[in-house]
Design a protein around this motif. Structure first.
Motif, PDB file in Angstrom:
ATOM      1  N   ALA A  35       0.839  -1.214   0.000  1.00  0.00           N
ATOM      2  CA  ALA A  35       0.000   0.000   0.000  1.00  0.00           C
ATOM      3  C   ALA A  35       0.866   1.252   0.000  1.00  0.00           C
ATOM      4  N   LEU A  81      -5.795   0.591  -5.901  1.00  0.00           N
ATOM      5  CA  LEU A  81      -6.411  -0.459  -5.074  1.00  0.00           C
ATOM      6  C   LEU A  81      -7.918  -0.516  -5.321  1.00  0.00           C
ATOM      7  N   LEU A  86      -4.798  -3.162   3.362  1.00  0.00           N
ATOM      8  CA  LEU A  86      -5.269  -3.710   2.083  1.00  0.00           C
ATOM      9  C   LEU A  86      -6.612  -4.411   2.262  1.00  0.00           C
ATOM     10  N   VAL A 125      -6.831 -10.201  -0.835  1.00  0.00           N
ATOM     11  CA  VAL A 125      -5.476 -10.011  -0.313  1.00  0.00           C
ATOM     12  C   VAL A 125      -4.828 -11.374  -0.068  1.00  0.00           C
TER      13      VAL A 125
END
Ligand SMILES: [Zn+2]
Length: 358
Positions: free
Chosen positions: A237, A252, A293, A302
């Motif tokens: 991230a 994302l 995430l 993830v």
């Protein structure tokens, strides 16, 4: 620590083949014997509950390119910048990728049934069920295909199931993101026409297109061109670590929107808030990226993309045998058994099923 009931980890990225291949990296170690060198071998993998992962074929820049990561590195006031790596000759890249591919299949052959190069999700599932280590043949950098993009189909027939368009340098298809901190991944132009064509060909064959190492423009070009879930096999991230290798919130969101996936990278330089290449990095720092995430793209999108054998790991993980420490840490943090199983391998199965079909 209890490890028996932890789920097997299937992992989005390792550079073990290159580490085994290059004497200056792997010191001639064998995949089948426990070594202190590198991060993955069969004994340590069993100890760590490593069920397998994407095995990358990567062709590093050569001395004659006049570029090395060390010599290109410049420390700046707040971080660092690595002068862009030049493109490599596709004939060299294909040649080395061939050698690494052969090495992967040789490991399979010599493993007496303990290691399997998988081409379908059901093969991968049966490996995980029976404790056979599973490997996906992955090319990191589409120059590895060689000068003729038509070779992709031939490589697919040989077992290739995942392709990163670029490493952190340009090629005929796209522009890789140079390593910089603090900086955004918006570092240059996007895909070439050949790059878009290659993405469509990957879609047609059912080859996963890996977005890690791509710059931001290229990422959006893939998002526009591809009809598969968007996947970054080993990236973190950007909101937590301002490296060009990490994904911005908008990226994302696009991954979430496509029902794609992010593999959390354990490379300390892509984890730490200060961007430092410092092994003394707590598990908490890895967990913060997992939390972030999960919050941003959803728990089902993830997984892990360790970068074992390709990057500096947090000391507490050390190598593949340290995976139970990370899973144990996440469990103590509140992730339940079903959630851990998804993070460990379930989400990779889901995204591969959607990408490969069947
Ligand atoms: Zn990489």
């Amino acid at each position: 620590m209890e490890t028996l009931d932890l789920p097997l980890v299937f992992d989005g990225h390792n550079d073990t083949l290159l580490n085994l291949h290059l004497p200056n990296r792997g010191k001639g170690r064998s995949f089948f014997e426990r070594s202190k060198v590198g991060h993955i071998d069969l004994p340590r993998a069993h100890e760590g509950g490593f069920g397998g992962g994407f095995f990358a074929c990567f062709a590093p820049n050569r001395r004659q390119d006049g570029w090395s990561e060390e010599s290109a590195l410049a420390i700046t006031g707040s971080g660092y910048t690595v002068a862009g790596a030049p493109p490599v000759d596709p004939a060299y890249a294909r040649g080395l990728a061939n050698l690494l591919t052969k090495r992967l299949f040789r490991i399979e052959e010599e493993s007496a049934g303990q290691f399997d190069v998988v081409r379908t999700v059901s093969e991968l599932e049966s490996c995980l069920a029976s404790g056979v280590m599973a490997a996906i043949l992955h090319f990191e950098g589409a120059e590895n295909i060689g000068p003729d993009p038509g070779a992709l189909e031939e490589l697919y027939d040989a077992g290739l199931r995942s392709l990163g368009l670029v490493w952190s340098r340009p090629n005929a298809y796209a522009h890789g993101v140079p390593f910089r901190f603090p900086a955004t991944p918006d570092t240059g132009p996007g895909l070439t026409d050949a790059g878009r064509e290659l993405v469509r060909e990957c879609n047609r064959l059912g080859v996963l297109v890996d977005l890690s190492h791509l710059n931001e423009r290229g990422f959006w070009d893939v998002a526009e061109t591809s009809d598969a879930p968007l996947v970054a096999t080993h990236s973190n991230a950007h909101a937590l670590c301002l490296s060009t290798r990490n994904l911005t919130d908008l990226q994302l969101d696009a991954i979430r929107g496509s029902d794609g996936m992010v593999g959390v990278n354990f490379a300390v330089a892509f984890l730490r808030e200060d961007g430092h290449e410092e092994g003394d990095t707590p598990l908490e720092t890895v967990a913060r990226h997992v939390d972030y995430l999960v919050e941003r793209v959803g728990l089902e999108r993830v997984g892990f993309g360790s970068d074992f054998d390709g990057a500096k790991m947090p000391k507490e993980i050390g190598d593949v045998s340290g995976l139970p420490k990370l899973l144990g840490f996440l469990r103590e943090r509140g992730y339940g058994d079903a959630e851990l199983k998804r993070l460990a391998h379930g989400n990779w199965l889901r995204v591969l099923r959607r990408t490969w079909g069947g």
